[in-house]
Design a protein around this motif. Structure first.
Motif, PDB file in Angstrom:
ATOM      1  N   TYR A 112       2.948  -5.718  -0.055  1.00 55.15           N
ATOM      2  CA  TYR A 112       2.565  -5.657   1.396  1.00 55.15           C
ATOM      3  C   TYR A 112       2.407  -4.111   1.829  1.00 55.15           C
ATOM      4  CZ  TYR A 112       3.543 -10.512   2.303  1.00 55.15           C
ATOM      5  OH  TYR A 112       3.474 -12.040   2.174  1.00 55.15           O
ATOM      6  N   ILE A 113       1.131  -3.889   2.591  1.00 53.36           N
ATOM      7  CA  ILE A 113       0.890  -2.837   3.039  1.00 53.36           C
ATOM      8  C   ILE A 113       0.212  -2.855   4.414  1.00 53.36           C
ATOM      9  CG2 ILE A 113      -1.563  -3.197   1.849  1.00 53.36           C
ATOM     10  CD1 ILE A 113      -1.328   0.367   1.468  1.00 53.36           C
ATOM     11  N   GLY A 114       0.864  -1.941   5.218  1.00 49.60           N
ATOM     12  CA  GLY A 114       0.286  -2.106   6.823  1.00 49.60           C
ATOM     13  C   GLY A 114      -0.994  -1.193   6.979  1.00 49.60           C
ATOM     14  N   TYR A 115      -1.788  -1.804   8.283  1.00 53.48           N
ATOM     15  CA  TYR A 115      -2.769  -0.894   8.361  1.00 53.48           C
ATOM     16  C   TYR A 115      -2.653   0.651   8.390  1.00 53.48           C
ATOM     17  CZ  TYR A 115      -6.684   1.128  11.483  1.00 53.48           C
ATOM     18  OH  TYR A 115      -7.893   1.702  11.937  1.00 53.48           O
ATOM     19  N   ASP A 116      -1.396   1.076   9.009  1.00 49.75           N
ATOM     20  CA  ASP A 116      -0.933   2.497   9.084  1.00 49.75           C
ATOM     21  C   ASP A 116      -0.856   3.343   8.014  1.00 49.75           C
ATOM     22  OD1 ASP A 116      -1.462   2.193  11.945  1.00 49.75           O
ATOM     23  OD2 ASP A 116       0.628   1.864  12.464  1.00 49.75           O
ATOM     24  N   ASP A 117      -0.599   2.466   6.912  1.00 50.86           N
ATOM     25  CA  ASP A 117      -0.298   3.247   5.537  1.00 50.86           C
ATOM     26  C   ASP A 117      -1.484   3.071   4.422  1.00 50.86           C
ATOM     27  OD1 ASP A 117       2.597   3.481   6.443  1.00 50.86           O
ATOM     28  OD2 ASP A 117       2.665   1.374   5.617  1.00 50.86           O
ATOM     29  N   LEU A 122      -0.992   8.657   0.994  1.00 60.46           N
ATOM     30  CA  LEU A 122      -1.196   9.176  -0.270  1.00 60.46           C
ATOM     31  C   LEU A 122      -0.056   8.416  -1.133  1.00 60.46           C
ATOM     32  CD1 LEU A 122      -2.674  12.681  -0.169  1.00 60.46           C
ATOM     33  CD2 LEU A 122      -3.892  10.578  -1.217  1.00 60.46           C
ATOM     34  N   SER A 123       1.168   8.630  -0.732  1.00 62.09           N
ATOM     35  CA  SER A 123       2.251   8.197  -1.538  1.00 62.09           C
ATOM     36  C   SER A 123       2.445   6.621  -1.669  1.00 62.09           C
ATOM     37  CB  SER A 123       3.637   8.499  -0.974  1.00 62.09           C
ATOM     38  OG  SER A 123       3.498   9.989  -0.859  1.00 62.09           O
ATOM     39  N   VAL A 124       1.752   6.040  -0.851  1.00 62.17           N
ATOM     40  CA  VAL A 124       1.933   4.504  -0.510  1.00 62.17           C
ATOM     41  C   VAL A 124       0.608   4.119  -1.622  1.00 62.17           C
ATOM     42  CG1 VAL A 124       1.490   2.429   0.701  1.00 62.17           C
ATOM     43  CG2 VAL A 124       3.005   4.179   1.542  1.00 62.17           C
ATOM     44  N   LEU A 125      -0.522   4.744  -1.534  1.00 62.89           N
ATOM     45  CA  LEU A 125      -1.547   4.490  -2.474  1.00 62.89           C
ATOM     46  C   LEU A 125      -1.445   4.476  -3.955  1.00 62.89           C
ATOM     47  CD1 LEU A 125      -4.226   5.756  -0.226  1.00 62.89           C
ATOM     48  CD2 LEU A 125      -4.132   3.340  -0.604  1.00 62.89           C
ATOM     49  N   ASN A 126      -0.633   5.708  -4.319  1.00 63.48           N
ATOM     50  CA  ASN A 126      -0.212   5.856  -5.414  1.00 63.48           C
ATOM     51  C   ASN A 126       0.904   4.973  -6.212  1.00 63.48           C
ATOM     52  OD1 ASN A 126      -1.938   8.098  -6.085  1.00 63.48           O
ATOM     53  ND2 ASN A 126      -0.458   9.652  -4.875  1.00 63.48           N
ATOM     54  N   GLY A 127       1.674   4.592  -5.113  1.00 59.97           N
ATOM     55  CA  GLY A 127       2.770   3.424  -5.585  1.00 59.97           C
ATOM     56  C   GLY A 127       2.078   2.208  -5.844  1.00 59.97           C
ATOM     57  N   LEU A 128       1.015   1.777  -5.113  1.00 59.44           N
ATOM     58  CA  LEU A 128       0.221   0.696  -5.135  1.00 59.44           C
ATOM     59  C   LEU A 128      -0.287   0.703  -6.668  1.00 59.44           C
ATOM     60  CD1 LEU A 128      -1.068  -1.867  -4.420  1.00 59.44           C
ATOM     61  CD2 LEU A 128      -2.753  -0.490  -2.995  1.00 59.44           C
ATOM     62  N   VAL A 163      -3.249   8.965 -10.464  1.00 57.78           N
ATOM     63  CA  VAL A 163      -3.157   9.348  -9.124  1.00 57.78           C
ATOM     64  C   VAL A 163      -4.256  10.063  -8.210  1.00 57.78           C
ATOM     65  CG1 VAL A 163      -0.591   9.459  -9.576  1.00 57.78           C
ATOM     66  CG2 VAL A 163      -2.062  11.439  -9.608  1.00 57.78           C
ATOM     67  N   ILE A 164      -4.102   9.836  -6.949  1.00 54.65           N
ATOM     68  CA  ILE A 164      -5.160  10.573  -6.112  1.00 54.65           C
ATOM     69  C   ILE A 164      -4.291  11.776  -5.277  1.00 54.65           C
ATOM     70  CG2 ILE A 164      -7.029   9.070  -5.924  1.00 54.65           C
ATOM     71  CD1 ILE A 164      -6.055   8.139  -3.409  1.00 54.65           C
ATOM     72  N   THR A 165      -4.731  13.046  -5.177  1.00 50.39           N
ATOM     73  CA  THR A 165      -4.202  13.870  -4.355  1.00 50.39           C
ATOM     74  C   THR A 165      -4.578  14.269  -2.958  1.00 50.39           C
ATOM     75  OG1 THR A 165      -5.511  15.695  -5.495  1.00 50.39           O
ATOM     76  CG2 THR A 165      -3.103  15.058  -6.335  1.00 50.39           C
ATOM     77  N   GLU A 166      -5.890  13.626  -2.736  1.00 52.16           N
ATOM     78  CA  GLU A 166      -6.518  13.851  -1.437  1.00 52.16           C
ATOM     79  C   GLU A 166      -7.511  12.486  -1.082  1.00 52.16           C
ATOM     80  OE1 GLU A 166     -10.832  16.176  -2.552  1.00 52.16           O
ATOM     81  OE2 GLU A 166      -8.990  17.460  -1.762  1.00 52.16           O
TER      82      GLU A 166
END
Length: 463
Positions: free
Chosen positions: A170-175, A179-185, A194-197
């Motif tokens: 589950y991911i909210g619009y604000d997340d 970057l941390s959430v996207l890399n966790g996904l 991973v992405i750094t930007e």
């Protein structure tokens, strides 16, 4: 487990374009847009994707699904909304090989954003200098429909995940830009990159406060006052979901009628009436259906009608108490009543006061069983009629829901519609002591507690 592909379960204006852009910035991940949108493939204006045309996809969506899943070592996926191809929606929700990413957004924000996008015809923004601004009018009734649909979709997703033993990210619009959430996904999908930007291809379209986006911001507070945001007025329902009691169904010998009995409600008299329509004994009526035989019967009887009959919850509970509990047929129920509620059912015939006390114990038992508070789950005889009807609707929905107090008149009308003279409906004698002799205010309260679902669903009044 190792997923083979993924789907982003989202809605319009929840940030799915932004999330897709960010996912595609991760090496090894490829999201292919709205592949099963009813108006285009992948993105607006696209009529062909992976060598498959829009018309071919509409006829058969599986070749496109298979073409996309062949990702060449990449984790591939697409975005899917509630109104996209239902064949694909049902498939991916049930498929444990598909990783579900559930994207959500505050329903009020998504509602206003959608209205602005529709007014400006600007659904994505890449360059701020091209941004179109406008104010829109908040419509309370329209928003409530939007909210109900969003909540209904989320409940459907959650229930299917629970019943199939799956999980989702589950991911909210604000997340979606975190970057941390996207890399966790990415790690959850099994991708090591991973992405750094963040990519900057897409910009937030309407960053202003809500009241600056609306011509009537005061209407929002008025509408919210009507909405039970936390569902505080909802009656919790812990009653076990039931399957259809298909073996109980009786069909006309010749007349194309199906009777869907609710246990504890009028049954024998209706079966006799149905048999009398064709002048045959009740034992000659088709019965003992399963899904296959029921489907065969329906196909063989075009124009058929189906019906069920409700009984007042108090009358129904008393009928079961007299016919099944006091007679000793339901030994397990008697044991629960005695152990949990101190009911005394041993010995000879019970006096009026003893029967009243025992009936109250039975109603307390019913309330506990229906609420999931005993190890003895509700059998059809004391389950709510709403639950029994829900069970039938998994396979067949009755055309008519009749009520015992109006049954003779309604069956006469039904027979006339079938082109048959109506036989007389036999009476079902009240078992044991008359209910009127036992009923008191406490019994009325107890039956409402036990069968509140039926009172709410069918509008029963106190006797």
């Amino acid at each position: 487990m190792a997923y083979e592909y993924f789907v982003v379960l989202a809605e319009m204006r929840t940030g799915s374009n932004l999330l897709e852009s960010n996912l595609n910035a991760l090496e090894g991940i490829e999201c292919h847009g709205e592949l099963f949108n009813p108006f285009f493939i992948n993105q607006p204006g696209t009529d062909t994707f992976k060598g498959i045309s829009f018309a071919e996809r509409e006829k058969d969506p599986w070749p496109l699904m298979m073409a996309v899943r062949a990702g060449g070592g990449r984790m591939v996926g697409f975005r899917l909304f509630h109104d996209h191809d239902r064949r694909i929606w049902d498939h991916v929700l049930a498929d444990p090989a598909c990783a579900k990413i559930v994207l959500t957004r505050n329903p009020l924000d998504s509602y206003v954003s959608r209205k602005i996008a529709a007014a400006t015809n600007q659904w994505k923004l890449g360059d701020v200098k091209h941004r179109k601004q406008t104010q829109v009018t908040f419509d309370a009734a329209d928003f409530e429909q939007h909210l109900a649909r969003v909540q209904g979709t989320q409940i459907e997703i959650l229930n299917l995940l629970q019943t199939t033993g799956q999980s989702a990210f589950y991911i909210g619009y604000d997340d979606a830009n975190d970057l941390s959430v996207l890399n966790g996904l990415a790690r959850w999908l099994g991708v090591a990159s991973v992405i750094t930007e963040l990519p900057r291809a897409l910009k937030k379209q309407n960053p202003e406060p809500l009241d600056q986006k609306l011509t009537n911001p005061q209407a929002v507070a008025q509408a919210m006052a009507r909405i039970d945001r936390f569902d505080l007025t909802r009656t919790p329902n812990f009653e076990v979901r039931r399957g259809p009691t298909l073996p109980a169904i009786h069909a006309g010998a010749q007349v194309p009628l199906l009777f869907l009995p609710l246990r504890g409600a009028p049954e024998a008299s209706v079966i006799d009436w149905l048999a009398a329509l064709d002048g045959v004994p009740p034992g000659a009526l088709p019965r003992d259906f399963d899904e296959g035989r029921l489907d065969q019967w329906r196909r063989a009887h075009p124009g058929f009608r189906s019906f069920t009959v409700l009984r007042h919850p108090l009358k129904r509970a008393y009928w079961v108490f007299q016919r099944k509990v006091l007679t000793g047929d339901f030994t397990a129920v008697r044991e629960h009543m005695q152990r949990l509620f101190g009911a005394s059912l041993e010995g000879g015939s019970l006096s009026l006061d003893e029967q009243r006390t025992a009936f109250k114990a039975f109603l307390r038992f019913c309330a506990a069983s229906v609420s999931g508070q005993t190890g003895l789950q509700p059998w059809p005889m004391w389950a709510s009629q709403a639950a029994l009807l829900d069970g039938y609707t998994k396979v067949i929905t009755p055309d008519l829901i009749l009520r015992e107090e109006e049954l003779a008149e309604d069956l006469t009308t039904l027979a006339r519609r079938m082109g048959r003279p109506a036989p007389e409906l036999g009476s079902e004698s009240e078992p044991g002591l008359p209910l009127a002799a036992l009923i008191d205010e406490e019994i009325t309260d107890l039956v409402r507690i036990a069968y509140r679902r039926d009172y709410d669903a069918f509008g029963f009044a106190d006797l």
